[in-house]
Design a protein around this motif. Structure first.
Motif, short mmCIF file in Angstrom:
data_model
loop_
_atom_site.label_atom_id
_atom_site.label_comp_id
_atom_site.label_asym_id
_atom_site.label_seq_id
_atom_site.Cartn_x
_atom_site.Cartn_y
_atom_site.Cartn_z
N ASP A 14 0.87 -1.16 0.00
CA ASP A 14 0.00 0.00 0.00
C ASP A 14 0.92 1.23 0.00
O ASP A 14 2.12 1.11 0.28
CB ASP A 14 -0.87 -0.04 1.26
CG ASP A 14 -1.64 1.23 1.45
OD1 ASP A 14 -2.36 1.65 0.52
OD2 ASP A 14 -1.51 1.84 2.55
N ASP A 16 0.10 5.26 1.02
CA ASP A 16 -0.02 6.19 2.15
C ASP A 16 -0.17 5.44 3.48
O ASP A 16 -1.02 4.55 3.59
CB ASP A 16 -1.21 7.13 1.93
CG ASP A 16 -0.93 8.53 2.44
OD1 ASP A 16 0.09 8.72 3.14
OD2 ASP A 16 -1.71 9.45 2.13
N GLY A 17 0.66 5.79 4.44
CA GLY A 17 0.59 5.14 5.75
C GLY A 17 1.45 3.88 5.81
O GLY A 17 1.66 3.32 6.88
N THR A 18 1.93 3.44 4.64
CA THR A 18 2.74 2.21 4.60
C THR A 18 4.19 2.52 4.22
O THR A 18 5.12 2.17 4.96
CB THR A 18 2.14 1.19 3.61
OG1 THR A 18 0.82 0.87 4.07
CG2 THR A 18 2.97 -0.07 3.53
N ASP A 215 -1.46 -0.65 5.92
CA ASP A 215 -1.73 -0.06 7.24
C ASP A 215 -3.21 -0.08 7.61
O ASP A 215 -3.57 0.34 8.70
CB ASP A 215 -1.22 1.40 7.29
CG ASP A 215 -2.05 2.33 6.44
OD1 ASP A 215 -2.17 2.09 5.23
OD2 ASP A 215 -2.63 3.29 7.00
N ASP A 220 -6.45 -3.13 3.00
CA ASP A 220 -5.20 -3.81 2.63
C ASP A 220 -5.17 -5.25 3.14
O ASP A 220 -4.99 -6.19 2.36
CB ASP A 220 -3.99 -3.07 3.23
CG ASP A 220 -3.97 -1.60 2.85
OD1 ASP A 220 -4.33 -1.29 1.72
OD2 ASP A 220 -3.59 -0.77 3.71
MG LIG Z 1 -2.78 3.21 3.53
#
Ligand SMILES: [Mg+2]
Length: 268
Positions: A14, A16-18, A215, A220
């Protein structure tokens, strides 16, 4: 855990955030991606966002110093194109989405109309940040006139995070249209396994060789579980240890961040 992760060949990340948060790349991302290449593996960034083209993502990622090309990305738009080619080859598709989305469909040979046509054979909606009521009218008219017309949406996300909060995503647009028509689309993006299955197929990797890293549990991790592959939840984004403990969606492994995966691949 170490043996399991070291046996992987296809790493589906993934974004964003990952691997980053907005414009800040997480510690260990570059090292991990280089390591994956070194061990003969492949990394692909998979995203539900169908409002942006792959080229926009390539520019962003390259700007962060990451080596990435067209085939390092797989968006819900790509999966939708494969889905349409598999199930509705050469059919006339009414498509509602951003100009970039429409362009990408056309570049891949999809026969698209963006205005109402009584000859349309499939209705497709994306995350349309250029949405207007004329488009809503066209979709409603098609769904009303042709009760059985196949109806597809790129991704089920209800809200997309932006700088000052959230904006309605494809799932929210679908809900709105459902209120008017009673029709629910078939969704392509995560948490459906479709994207993961197409990636494994395209890169000739088995379930055992594939891992999904993300995340969010309900997109995901759920997509990986639905596809029957290994999942790693990182704690650099949305999911918290508390949420994972309470959730029925359990990743195989929980790690602090991508740096931990790098350390695992480096372990002797
Ligand atoms: Mg994400």
């Amino acid at each position: 855990m170490i043996e399991s992760i070291k046996s992987k060949k296809l790493f589906l990340f993934d974004l964003d955030g990952t691997i980053y948060n907005e414009d800040t790349l997480f510690n260990g991302t570059k090292e991990l991606l280089n390591k994956i290449i070194e061990i003969g593996g492949k990394y692909i960034f998979i995203t539900n966002n169908s409002s942006k083209s792959i080229y926009e993502y390539i520019n962003k990622i390259k700007g962060m110093g990451i080596k990435a090309d067209y085939d390092n990305f797989y968006t819900s738009t790509q999966a939708t194109i494969e889905y349409l080619n598999t199930n509705y080859l050469n059919k006339l598709i009414y498509a509602m989405g951003t100009k970039e989305f429409i362009k990408e469909l056309q570049h891949n040979g999809i026969n698209v109309t963006t205005t109402y046509s009584k000859n349309a054979e499939v209705v497709l909606i994306g995350f349309d940040t250029e949405f207007n009521y004329e488009k809503a009218r066209d979709v409603c008219k098609l769904l009303y006139e042709h009760k059985n017309i196949p109806y597809i949406a790129t991704n089920p996300d209800l809200a997309c995070p932006v700088k000052n909060g959230f904006i309605p995503d494809c799932g929210a647009i679908a809900k709105m249209l459902e209120c008017a028509t009673g029709r629910k689309p078939i969704f392509i993006g995560k948490p459906e396994p479709t994207m993961i299955n197409y990636c494994m197929n395209n890169f000739k990797c088995s379930k055992e060789e594939t891992v999904v890293i993300g995340d969010r549990l309900y997109t995901d991790i759920a997509s990986g579980i639905n596809a029957g592959v290994c999942t790693i939840c990182v704690l650099t984004g949305e999911a918290t240890v508390e949420e994972i403990e309470k959730s029925e969606t359990k990743p195989n492994f929980v790690l602090n961040g991508v740096k931990d995966i790098y350390d695992i691949l480096n372990a002797i």
